[in-house]
Design a protein around this motif. Structure first.
Motif, PDB file in Angstrom:
ATOM      1  N   ASP A  55       0.834  -1.188   0.000  1.00 36.38           N
ATOM      2  CA  ASP A  55       0.000   0.000   0.000  1.00 36.38           C
ATOM      3  C   ASP A  55       0.879   1.252   0.000  1.00 36.38           C
ATOM      4  OD1 ASP A  55      -2.055   1.840   0.376  1.00 36.38           O
ATOM      5  OD2 ASP A  55      -2.117   1.507   2.531  1.00 36.38           O
ATOM      6  N   ALA A  56       0.774   2.057  -1.060  1.00 35.89           N
ATOM      7  CA  ALA A  56       1.593   3.265  -1.180  1.00 35.89           C
ATOM      8  C   ALA A  56       1.278   4.275  -0.085  1.00 35.89           C
ATOM      9  CB  ALA A  56       1.394   3.891  -2.553  1.00 35.89           C
ATOM     10  N   ALA A  57       0.034   4.341   0.362  1.00 33.05           N
ATOM     11  CA  ALA A  57      -0.348   5.316   1.392  1.00 33.05           C
ATOM     12  C   ALA A  57       0.428   5.080   2.687  1.00 33.05           C
ATOM     13  CB  ALA A  57      -1.851   5.249   1.653  1.00 33.05           C
ATOM     14  N   ALA A  58       0.720   3.833   2.994  1.00 32.02           N
ATOM     15  CA  ALA A  58       1.482   3.532   4.205  1.00 32.02           C
ATOM     16  C   ALA A  58       2.905   4.079   4.094  1.00 32.02           C
ATOM     17  CB  ALA A  58       1.495   2.029   4.458  1.00 32.02           C
ATOM     18  N   LEU A  59       3.504   3.963   2.921  1.00 29.79           N
ATOM     19  CA  LEU A  59       4.840   4.522   2.720  1.00 29.79           C
ATOM     20  C   LEU A  59       4.791   6.040   2.798  1.00 29.79           C
ATOM     21  CD1 LEU A  59       7.831   4.268   2.162  1.00 29.79           C
ATOM     22  CD2 LEU A  59       7.296   4.081  -0.276  1.00 29.79           C
ATOM     23  N   GLN A  60       3.758   6.637   2.251  1.00 28.79           N
ATOM     24  CA  GLN A  60       3.618   8.090   2.324  1.00 28.79           C
ATOM     25  C   GLN A  60       3.511   8.557   3.776  1.00 28.79           C
ATOM     26  OE1 GLN A  60       0.260   8.542  -0.313  1.00 28.79           O
ATOM     27  NE2 GLN A  60       1.583   9.024  -2.051  1.00 28.79           N
ATOM     28  N   ARG A  61       2.820   7.795   4.614  1.00 28.34           N
ATOM     29  CA  ARG A  61       2.719   8.146   6.037  1.00 28.34           C
ATOM     30  C   ARG A  61       4.090   8.084   6.709  1.00 28.34           C
ATOM     31  NH1 ARG A  61      -2.088   5.321   5.402  1.00 28.34           N
ATOM     32  NH2 ARG A  61      -1.197   3.386   6.151  1.00 28.34           N
ATOM     33  N   LEU A  62       4.860   7.038   6.408  1.00 24.38           N
ATOM     34  CA  LEU A  62       6.213   6.944   6.964  1.00 24.38           C
ATOM     35  C   LEU A  62       7.057   8.136   6.525  1.00 24.38           C
ATOM     36  CD1 LEU A  62       7.168   3.181   6.493  1.00 24.38           C
ATOM     37  CD2 LEU A  62       6.896   4.402   8.663  1.00 24.38           C
ATOM     38  N   MET A  63       6.930   8.513   5.267  1.00 27.31           N
ATOM     39  CA  MET A  63       7.683   9.645   4.749  1.00 27.31           C
ATOM     40  C   MET A  63       7.277  10.941   5.449  1.00 27.31           C
ATOM     41  SD  MET A  63       7.575   8.585   0.715  1.00 27.31           S
ATOM     42  CE  MET A  63       8.119  10.190   0.139  1.00 27.31           C
ATOM     43  N   GLN A  64       5.998  11.126   5.683  1.00 27.18           N
ATOM     44  CA  GLN A  64       5.523  12.328   6.375  1.00 27.18           C
ATOM     45  C   GLN A  64       6.048  12.377   7.801  1.00 27.18           C
ATOM     46  OE1 GLN A  64       1.278  12.065   5.886  1.00 27.18           O
ATOM     47  NE2 GLN A  64       1.322  13.047   3.863  1.00 27.18           N
ATOM     48  N   GLU A  65       6.060  11.238   8.473  1.00 31.88           N
ATOM     49  CA  GLU A  65       6.566  11.180   9.847  1.00 31.88           C
ATOM     50  C   GLU A  65       8.032  11.586   9.910  1.00 31.88           C
ATOM     51  OE1 GLU A  65       5.837   7.228  11.283  1.00 31.88           O
ATOM     52  OE2 GLU A  65       3.667   7.460  11.158  1.00 31.88           O
ATOM     53  N   ARG A  66       8.794  11.242   8.873  1.00 31.13           N
ATOM     54  CA  ARG A  66      10.225  11.570   8.815  1.00 31.13           C
ATOM     55  C   ARG A  66      10.489  12.888   8.091  1.00 31.13           C
ATOM     56  NH1 ARG A  66      14.045   7.346   9.964  1.00 31.13           N
ATOM     57  NH2 ARG A  66      12.932   6.085  11.474  1.00 31.13           N
ATOM     58  N   HIS A  67       9.441  13.539   7.607  1.00 29.46           N
ATOM     59  CA  HIS A  67       9.576  14.805   6.887  1.00 29.46           C
ATOM     60  C   HIS A  67      10.543  14.672   5.712  1.00 29.46           C
ATOM     61  CE1 HIS A  67       7.353  16.616  10.159  1.00 29.46           C
ATOM     62  NE2 HIS A  67       8.187  16.050  10.999  1.00 29.46           N
ATOM     63  N   VAL A  68      10.304  13.662   4.900  1.00 28.62           N
ATOM     64  CA  VAL A  68      11.147  13.402   3.737  1.00 28.62           C
ATOM     65  C   VAL A  68      10.266  13.306   2.495  1.00 28.62           C
ATOM     66  CG1 VAL A  68      11.138  10.896   4.053  1.00 28.62           C
ATOM     67  CG2 VAL A  68      13.017  11.955   2.855  1.00 28.62           C
ATOM     68  N   CYS A  69      10.717  13.916   1.408  1.00 29.07           N
ATOM     69  CA  CYS A  69       9.974  13.840   0.153  1.00 29.07           C
ATOM     70  C   CYS A  69      10.524  12.684  -0.688  1.00 29.07           C
ATOM     71  CB  CYS A  69      10.071  15.158  -0.613  1.00 29.07           C
ATOM     72  SG  CYS A  69      11.697  15.521  -1.282  1.00 29.07           S
ATOM     73  N   ALA A  70       9.845  12.412  -1.785  1.00 29.82           N
ATOM     74  CA  ALA A  70      10.228  11.278  -2.635  1.00 29.82           C
ATOM     75  C   ALA A  70      11.641  11.434  -3.187  1.00 29.82           C
ATOM     76  CB  ALA A  70       9.222  11.115  -3.769  1.00 29.82           C
ATOM     77  N   VAL A  71      12.009  12.635  -3.572  1.00 29.07           N
ATOM     78  CA  VAL A  71      13.354  12.861  -4.122  1.00 29.07           C
ATOM     79  C   VAL A  71      14.415  12.564  -3.060  1.00 29.07           C
ATOM     80  CG1 VAL A  71      14.930  14.624  -5.026  1.00 29.07           C
ATOM     81  CG2 VAL A  71      12.581  14.525  -5.839  1.00 29.07           C
ATOM     82  N   GLN A  72      14.196  13.053  -1.850  1.00 28.07           N
ATOM     83  CA  GLN A  72      15.141  12.805  -0.762  1.00 28.07           C
ATOM     84  C   GLN A  72      15.226  11.314  -0.447  1.00 28.07           C
ATOM     85  OE1 GLN A  72      13.051  15.377   1.942  1.00 28.07           O
ATOM     86  NE2 GLN A  72      14.734  16.867   1.963  1.00 28.07           N
ATOM     87  N   LEU A  73      14.069  10.655  -0.411  1.00 28.22           N
ATOM     88  CA  LEU A  73      14.047   9.229  -0.109  1.00 28.22           C
ATOM     89  C   LEU A  73      14.796   8.445  -1.180  1.00 28.22           C
ATOM     90  CD1 LEU A  73      13.043   7.026   1.819  1.00 28.22           C
ATOM     91  CD2 LEU A  73      10.948   6.915   0.459  1.00 28.22           C
ATOM     92  N   ALA A  74      14.575   8.793  -2.432  1.00 28.53           N
ATOM     93  CA  ALA A  74      15.269   8.111  -3.527  1.00 28.53           C
ATOM     94  C   ALA A  74      16.785   8.299  -3.398  1.00 28.53           C
ATOM     95  CB  ALA A  74      14.779   8.636  -4.872  1.00 28.53           C
ATOM     96  N   ARG A  75      17.207   9.519  -3.150  1.00 35.22           N
ATOM     97  CA  ARG A  75      18.649   9.788  -3.021  1.00 35.22           C
ATOM     98  C   ARG A  75      19.272   9.042  -1.844  1.00 35.22           C
ATOM     99  NH1 ARG A  75      18.250  16.214  -3.898  1.00 35.22           N
ATOM    100  NH2 ARG A  75      18.110  16.198  -6.162  1.00 35.22           N
ATOM    101  N   GLN A  76      18.588   9.039  -0.733  1.00 41.61           N
ATOM    102  CA  GLN A  76      19.164   8.456   0.473  1.00 41.61           C
ATOM    103  C   GLN A  76      19.098   6.937   0.511  1.00 41.61           C
ATOM    104  OE1 GLN A  76      18.116  10.502   4.119  1.00 41.61           O
ATOM    105  NE2 GLN A  76      17.975  12.436   3.045  1.00 41.61           N
ATOM    106  N   THR A  77      18.203   6.348  -0.287  1.00 34.76           N
ATOM    107  CA  THR A  77      18.084   4.887  -0.295  1.00 34.76           C
ATOM    108  C   THR A  77      18.718   4.248  -1.520  1.00 34.76           C
ATOM    109  OG1 THR A  77      15.941   4.985  -1.404  1.00 34.76           O
ATOM    110  CG2 THR A  77      15.919   4.888   1.030  1.00 34.76           C
ATOM    111  N   GLY A  78      18.946   5.037  -2.558  1.00 33.61           N
ATOM    112  CA  GLY A  78      19.471   4.482  -3.801  1.00 33.61           C
ATOM    113  C   GLY A  78      18.389   3.872  -4.681  1.00 33.61           C
ATOM    114  N   ILE A  79      17.139   4.025  -4.288  1.00 28.19           N
ATOM    115  CA  ILE A  79      16.027   3.530  -5.100  1.00 28.19           C
ATOM    116  C   ILE A  79      15.822   4.495  -6.260  1.00 28.19           C
ATOM    117  CG2 ILE A  79      13.538   3.044  -5.139  1.00 28.19           C
ATOM    118  CD1 ILE A  79      13.776   2.367  -2.133  1.00 28.19           C
ATOM    119  N   ASP A  80      15.641   3.958  -7.451  1.00 24.70           N
ATOM    120  CA  ASP A  80      15.410   4.784  -8.625  1.00 24.70           C
ATOM    121  C   ASP A  80      14.217   5.707  -8.387  1.00 24.70           C
ATOM    122  OD1 ASP A  80      15.811   5.231 -11.647  1.00 24.70           O
ATOM    123  OD2 ASP A  80      13.665   4.747 -11.446  1.00 24.70           O
ATOM    124  N   ALA A  81      14.403   7.001  -8.641  1.00 24.67           N
ATOM    125  CA  ALA A  81      13.353   7.982  -8.390  1.00 24.67           C
ATOM    126  C   ALA A  81      12.082   7.677  -9.186  1.00 24.67           C
ATOM    127  CB  ALA A  81      13.857   9.380  -8.712  1.00 24.67           C
ATOM    128  N   GLY A  82      12.224   7.226 -10.421  1.00 22.04           N
ATOM    129  CA  GLY A  82      11.062   6.880 -11.232  1.00 22.04           C
ATOM    130  C   GLY A  82      10.284   5.707 -10.647  1.00 22.04           C
TER     131      GLY A  82
END
Length: 70
Positions: free
Chosen positions: A6-33
């Motif tokens: 469920d993508a919404a659950a990941l979005q909640r985790l991101m909100q709790e950590r105050h991180v956007c998708a671009v930051q998450l991609a950079r910090q995890t090495g997951i392809d931004a697309g």
């Protein structure tokens, strides 16, 4: 191996950590697309490698992350 989550659950985790998708991609090495497609609901599966990267980023075990995203 990939799993459907469920993508919404990941979005909640991101909100709790105050991180956007671009930051998450950079910090995890997951392809931004790939990450954007998952968050937009165009992709429901996450590879085991990407799950591990997310678990490490959020300081969770794989089991904890899977439980949260399921």
């Amino acid at each position: 191996m990939t799993r459907s989550f469920d993508a919404a659950a990941l979005q909640r985790l991101m909100q709790e950590r105050h991180v956007c998708a671009v930051q998450l991609a950079r910090q995890t090495g997951i392809d931004a697309g790939t990450l954007r497609a998952f968050l937009a609901g165009r992709q429901e599966n996450i590879s085991t490698r990407n799950l591990l990267a997310l678990a490490r980023f959020f300081d969770l075990s794989m089991r904890e992350l899977v439980d949260i995203l399921s």
